[in-house]
Design a protein around this motif. Sequence first.
Motif, PDB file in Angstrom:
ATOM      1  N   ASP A 169       0.853  -1.179   0.000  1.00  0.00           N
ATOM      2  CA  ASP A 169       0.000   0.000   0.000  1.00  0.00           C
ATOM      3  C   ASP A 169       0.890   1.230   0.000  1.00  0.00           C
ATOM      4  OD1 ASP A 169      -1.672   2.088   0.435  1.00  0.00           O
ATOM      5  OD2 ASP A 169      -2.540   1.359   2.301  1.00  0.00           O
ATOM      6  N   GLY A 170       0.917   1.921  -1.106  1.00  0.00           N
ATOM      7  CA  GLY A 170       1.844   3.035  -1.269  1.00  0.00           C
ATOM      8  C   GLY A 170       1.626   4.177  -0.288  1.00  0.00           C
ATOM      9  N   HIS A 171       0.407   4.329   0.220  1.00  0.00           N
ATOM     10  CA  HIS A 171       0.155   5.382   1.195  1.00  0.00           C
ATOM     11  C   HIS A 171       0.503   4.961   2.615  1.00  0.00           C
ATOM     12  CE1 HIS A 171      -1.870   8.155  -1.538  1.00  0.00           C
ATOM     13  NE2 HIS A 171      -1.855   9.017  -0.541  1.00  0.00           N
ATOM     14  N   ASN A 172       0.923   3.727   2.777  1.00  0.00           N
ATOM     15  CA  ASN A 172       1.310   3.238   4.098  1.00  0.00           C
ATOM     16  C   ASN A 172       2.825   3.155   4.186  1.00  0.00           C
ATOM     17  OD1 ASN A 172       0.661   2.212   6.692  1.00  0.00           O
ATOM     18  ND2 ASN A 172       0.966   0.121   5.972  1.00  0.00           N
ATOM     19  N   GLY A 173       3.516   3.704   3.185  1.00  0.00           N
ATOM     20  CA  GLY A 173       4.968   3.620   3.176  1.00  0.00           C
ATOM     21  C   GLY A 173       5.468   2.231   2.845  1.00  0.00           C
ATOM     22  N   ASP A 174       4.636   1.423   2.192  1.00  0.00           N
ATOM     23  CA  ASP A 174       5.054   0.059   1.849  1.00  0.00           C
ATOM     24  C   ASP A 174       5.953   0.076   0.630  1.00  0.00           C
ATOM     25  OD1 ASP A 174       3.285  -0.566   3.812  1.00  0.00           O
ATOM     26  OD2 ASP A 174       2.017  -1.888   2.608  1.00  0.00           O
ATOM     27  N   ALA A 175       7.114  -0.545   0.751  1.00  0.00           N
ATOM     28  CA  ALA A 175       8.027  -0.719  -0.381  1.00  0.00           C
ATOM     29  C   ALA A 175       9.034  -1.763   0.036  1.00  0.00           C
ATOM     30  CB  ALA A 175       8.714   0.588  -0.752  1.00  0.00           C
ATOM     31  N   GLY A 176       9.623  -2.424  -0.945  1.00  0.00           N
ATOM     32  CA  GLY A 176      10.596  -3.462  -0.626  1.00  0.00           C
ATOM     33  C   GLY A 176       9.967  -4.537   0.240  1.00  0.00           C
ATOM     34  N   ARG A 177      10.654  -4.878   1.346  1.00  0.00           N
ATOM     35  CA  ARG A 177      10.129  -5.931   2.215  1.00  0.00           C
ATOM     36  C   ARG A 177       9.008  -5.442   3.118  1.00  0.00           C
ATOM     37  NH1 ARG A 177      15.398  -7.758   2.638  1.00  0.00           N
ATOM     38  NH2 ARG A 177      15.725  -6.351   4.383  1.00  0.00           N
ATOM     39  N   LYS A 178       8.805  -4.137   3.201  1.00  0.00           N
ATOM     40  CA  LYS A 178       7.688  -3.649   4.018  1.00  0.00           C
ATOM     41  C   LYS A 178       6.415  -3.812   3.196  1.00  0.00           C
ATOM     42  CE  LYS A 178       5.963   0.020   6.832  1.00  0.00           C
ATOM     43  NZ  LYS A 178       5.552   1.399   6.595  1.00  0.00           N
ATOM     44  N   MET A 179       5.687  -4.875   3.495  1.00  0.00           N
ATOM     45  CA  MET A 179       4.556  -5.238   2.638  1.00  0.00           C
ATOM     46  C   MET A 179       3.640  -6.177   3.398  1.00  0.00           C
ATOM     47  SD  MET A 179       6.590  -7.987   0.336  1.00  0.00           S
ATOM     48  CE  MET A 179       7.355  -9.403   1.108  1.00  0.00           C
ATOM     49  N   ALA A 180       2.565  -6.582   2.750  1.00  0.00           N
ATOM     50  CA  ALA A 180       1.686  -7.605   3.307  1.00  0.00           C
ATOM     51  C   ALA A 180       1.981  -8.910   2.581  1.00  0.00           C
ATOM     52  CB  ALA A 180       0.228  -7.208   3.128  1.00  0.00           C
ATOM     53  N   VAL A 181       1.938 -10.028   3.306  1.00  0.00           N
ATOM     54  CA  VAL A 181       2.255 -11.324   2.704  1.00  0.00           C
ATOM     55  C   VAL A 181       1.143 -12.320   3.000  1.00  0.00           C
ATOM     56  CG1 VAL A 181       4.728 -10.993   2.928  1.00  0.00           C
ATOM     57  CG2 VAL A 181       3.492 -12.139   4.757  1.00  0.00           C
ATOM     58  N   SER A 182       1.054 -13.331   2.164  1.00  0.00           N
ATOM     59  CA  SER A 182       0.145 -14.441   2.452  1.00  0.00           C
ATOM     60  C   SER A 182       0.996 -15.650   2.794  1.00  0.00           C
ATOM     61  CB  SER A 182      -0.725 -14.755   1.239  1.00  0.00           C
ATOM     62  OG  SER A 182       0.006 -15.517   0.307  1.00  0.00           O
ATOM     63  N   ALA A 183       0.358 -16.702   3.287  1.00  0.00           N
ATOM     64  CA  ALA A 183       1.047 -17.982   3.456  1.00  0.00           C
ATOM     65  C   ALA A 183       1.096 -18.658   2.090  1.00  0.00           C
ATOM     66  CB  ALA A 183       0.292 -18.825   4.464  1.00  0.00           C
ATOM     67  N   PHE A 184       1.569 -19.910   2.045  1.00  0.00           N
ATOM     68  CA  PHE A 184       1.544 -20.671   0.802  1.00  0.00           C
ATOM     69  C   PHE A 184       0.118 -21.092   0.470  1.00  0.00           C
ATOM     70  CE2 PHE A 184       6.168 -21.600   0.850  1.00  0.00           C
ATOM     71  CZ  PHE A 184       6.406 -21.396  -0.491  1.00  0.00           C
ATOM     72  N   TYR A 185      -0.344 -20.709  -0.703  1.00  0.00           N
ATOM     73  CA  TYR A 185      -1.607 -21.215  -1.241  1.00  0.00           C
ATOM     74  C   TYR A 185      -1.250 -22.131  -2.406  1.00  0.00           C
ATOM     75  CZ  TYR A 185      -4.339 -17.991   1.576  1.00  0.00           C
ATOM     76  OH  TYR A 185      -4.935 -17.364   2.625  1.00  0.00           O
ATOM     77  N   TYR A 186      -2.243 -22.705  -3.047  1.00  0.00           N
ATOM     78  CA  TYR A 186      -1.987 -23.515  -4.236  1.00  0.00           C
ATOM     79  C   TYR A 186      -2.860 -23.038  -5.377  1.00  0.00           C
ATOM     80  CZ  TYR A 186       0.217 -26.820  -1.069  1.00  0.00           C
ATOM     81  OH  TYR A 186       1.032 -27.401  -0.140  1.00  0.00           O
ATOM     82  N   THR A 187      -2.241 -22.817  -6.519  1.00  0.00           N
ATOM     83  CA  THR A 187      -3.022 -22.619  -7.727  1.00  0.00           C
ATOM     84  C   THR A 187      -3.316 -24.012  -8.282  1.00  0.00           C
ATOM     85  OG1 THR A 187      -1.899 -20.558  -8.193  1.00  0.00           O
ATOM     86  CG2 THR A 187      -3.029 -21.630 -10.038  1.00  0.00           C
ATOM     87  N   PHE A 188      -4.561 -24.269  -8.568  1.00  0.00           N
ATOM     88  CA  PHE A 188      -4.910 -25.582  -9.124  1.00  0.00           C
ATOM     89  C   PHE A 188      -5.726 -25.381 -10.387  1.00  0.00           C
ATOM     90  CE2 PHE A 188      -7.403 -29.440  -9.570  1.00  0.00           C
ATOM     91  CZ  PHE A 188      -6.446 -30.412  -9.372  1.00  0.00           C
ATOM     92  N   MET A 189      -5.110 -25.698 -11.527  1.00  0.00           N
ATOM     93  CA  MET A 189      -5.822 -25.553 -12.799  1.00  0.00           C
ATOM     94  C   MET A 189      -6.695 -26.776 -12.972  1.00  0.00           C
ATOM     95  SD  MET A 189      -2.429 -24.168 -14.637  1.00  0.00           S
ATOM     96  CE  MET A 189      -2.975 -23.919 -16.307  1.00  0.00           C
ATOM     97  N   ASN A 190      -8.005 -26.557 -12.810  1.00  0.00           N
ATOM     98  CA  ASN A 190      -8.944 -27.673 -12.879  1.00  0.00           C
ATOM     99  C   ASN A 190      -8.851 -28.339 -14.232  1.00  0.00           C
ATOM    100  OD1 ASN A 190     -10.172 -27.665 -10.346  1.00  0.00           O
ATOM    101  ND2 ASN A 190     -11.429 -25.901 -10.933  1.00  0.00           N
ATOM    102  N   PRO A 191      -8.522 -29.634 -14.293  1.00  0.00           N
ATOM    103  CA  PRO A 191      -8.497 -30.294 -15.598  1.00  0.00           C
ATOM    104  C   PRO A 191      -9.926 -30.414 -16.089  1.00  0.00           C
ATOM    105  CG  PRO A 191      -8.040 -31.858 -13.821  1.00  0.00           C
ATOM    106  CD  PRO A 191      -8.216 -30.520 -13.186  1.00  0.00           C
ATOM    107  N   PRO A 192     -10.103 -30.475 -17.432  1.00  0.00           N
ATOM    108  CA  PRO A 192     -11.446 -30.765 -17.929  1.00  0.00           C
ATOM    109  C   PRO A 192     -11.861 -32.064 -17.252  1.00  0.00           C
ATOM    110  CG  PRO A 192      -9.806 -30.693 -19.717  1.00  0.00           C
ATOM    111  CD  PRO A 192      -9.075 -30.461 -18.442  1.00  0.00           C
ATOM    112  N   VAL A 193     -13.064 -32.112 -16.696  1.00  0.00           N
ATOM    113  CA  VAL A 193     -13.438 -33.265 -15.864  1.00  0.00           C
ATOM    114  C   VAL A 193     -13.307 -34.545 -16.685  1.00  0.00           C
ATOM    115  CG1 VAL A 193     -15.237 -34.278 -14.457  1.00  0.00           C
ATOM    116  CG2 VAL A 193     -15.010 -31.808 -14.602  1.00  0.00           C
TER     117      VAL A 193
END
Lengths: 590, 238
Positions: A531-555
């Motif tokens: 968030d640029g108005h919060n002084g966020d840059a470089g490592r000063k940021m918000a992070v998530s944990a590990f998620y998974y992208t899963f490309m659903n195969p055609p059933v």
Amino acid sequence: MMDSITQKAGIIAAAAFGVVLVSSAGYSSVSAQGLPEGFKKGDLSPAPSAEMIEAGKRVYFTKCVWCHGVDGAGDGPGADRLWPRPRNFNQGTFKIRHTASGELPLFDAKKPIAGQNDLFETVTHGLPGSAMPPWEGILSEEQRLQVLSFVTTELVKDRKFTDKQSETQTILQLAELKPKPATDESKKRGAELIVEKKCVECHGMEGRGDGNAFNLKDDWGFSIQPANWHKCWNFRGSRQDPYNVANIFRTFSTGVNGTPMPSFADNTTVDERWDIANFVSSLCERDPLGNPLPIDPLTDKPKINFVIPSDLVEGEIPAEIEHEAWQKAPKRLVAMGGQITHKPRNFVNRIDDIWVRSLYNDKYIVYLLEWDDRTKSVAEGKLPWAPTQVNIDVKEQDPKTGEEGSIAMKQNNYAVYNDAIAIETAVKWKELPAPIKPRYLFGTNDQYPMDIVKWEADGSLRAFKGTGWDKDFEERDNYEEAMKLVKSEWKNGRWYVMIQRPVGNKKDQDYDEDTFFEVGQYIPTVFFAWDGHNGDAGRKMAVSAFYYTFMNPPVPQETYIYPVVIAVGVVLLEGWVLTRRANRKKGKTL
Amino acid sequence: MGALGKPIILMVAMYAFLKFGLPNIPGSAPLPSSLIFLYLLLTAGGIFMFKTLSGESKDAFWDPIRRFLTGENIGGLQALRYGVFILFPLLVGWQTYGSTAVSDLPPTESRTIHPAPPGEYTGLSNPVPKTPENIMQGKGFYAAYCSPCHGGNFDGKGPAARGFIPAPANFADPTTIAMLQESYLFWRIKKGGVGLPIEGAPWKSAMPRWEVELPDEWIWKIILGEYDGAHQSPRTWE
């Protein structure tokens, strides 16, 4: 000595005179109508016993002092890293009440009854969206009443809960006011009223808290921001029941003491207030069927699913969010926390969640990222660091309460950087031995790197290779042509960004730096947001944990064929067993 | 039906205990449904073995089932019999669908929550004496450095904790610091998530490496404050 006594006497006399004046004025203009609709006069509660106060003091100094401070001034050792800050009790200013604007909250050390004891409920349920935890289960009911007895008598210094001369209690009769059904008509009227009553000036046209967002201050001079109506689980007064309109009705009727949020009791009828509460509540995020999101009791926020499914589309992936394919694509909430592992840390991350959707076709995968950000931030001029630089010098905070240069004072005065978002995926994630992943923060080393795709509000979309939390990014030359920024728009407090990147095809790509996006596989994915108005840059940021992208195969057809085959098999088996038994029985009797 | 009554009551009682009774025992937690299923399967197996031990008990066990499935003149149970014949294949088919269809649950991952510490961090004793002043000071440091994630309640529910997996440790839980030695905590606070061995999944933990910011003495004091605040005591070998 003499002086102070005469002074006090003078004040008391003046106060008494004032009371006479006010009450006589009240009588002359019909007493009952002096009160806003839905309120009734109440009595001050009796003072708690000395034993209660003494016992409460012990509780306070084991549990509360760490944030609220020795003198209750909201300046304990933990205070500087919290946002919103812990309450300063000294002035007797409390936000969540059933009492009229400016009055003390309800508190009776002998009546732990919901709806009749504001402070007790605050301690019991905590204040969602802040650091105040629910103390139910940690402190007994008795202990909660004790600690409040201590706080209200010893730490509230400027006012007195039992002083009939200076204090009144005008109580919202919430239990007697029946909520109005949230019909379309009621919500429509509410939508008109929030414009008429100027709610939108602070809360924004879509209610994302983006109106006048960085110019508001509370009574102590700290920056404060209007509530985002789309995240009702962060409503301080929600009492762990975020979709309950009664809580919104209460806040709207009583106002929030110490903040720019006024009480609207005097210029709205009860009926109008229910319309507004119904409309505001209807804005809170819901599932595709319109039901409230399930709330995780551990965090008091929506439950998280760690798989981000990507659906297959035939042909072009549409660029319009309104397109049917995007409307049908499953939407996932990604919880964001401040980056607190390495300096500069981000204790006041403004971006606390991101909505993610994804679609893919034979060539590309597109992520649609939506997140609420009260301000559109684009850095003016050139930033003093290169886009690849990680170890940049941004100020974490100056942890001094209330003083010039403290984290709270600075909220309005950060140099503005770019809003930004990044999708980070593990490179060669399939070749890694089973439990190993690169670190979620920019990878582990050259052996376990990360593929980082970062968009910034200046319109740039870049691809990097990350090889460690303190290593500058490596630029990837020929990859950026393969990506495309499909859309980036900030509207009424929300960013909408669509990023396209290629799916794996093994032939014309090398996968030493890029993630191979393979259908039907769980691809480790991390999100970063600035968030640029919060002084966020470089490592000063918000992070998530590990998620998974899963490309659903055609059933695959088997998914439907196997169950049918097996069910038919079981039926045949049943038939065989039954006929066999029937034959045997016949044989016996014959 | 008499011979089947007891086993059915036993199964129902077992399920009720696992589902509703067990989570209420102090120090216990709700069981995942897969585990409940496994326990019920074991119970059913045990009952089956017991019931089929001798010839008579075997007949007593099987006869009602046989009569229900194939016997004549069972009256009102006739409808139920057809119900079973129809529902059973559907159930099996549905189960098959459930196991072949794409699930939206993430793959399970193993993580050793308390991996063995390196040699230099075993058996250290806290050099800071356990005085009320030191505990207070430690709690103050805890409030400033640890509580944003681990929470003012020492329960891992601080305001900065949301979003992290694994969630910050809950010190009030008897299976965390109460079963560890002080030297273990010293190692974890000093080296953080980055310092975990590979089985501890170091790429996931957000725990900072406090050795770069806090002197050892502060860390020892924080440990004192942590145990005191969470109402736990460290594990010792005596």
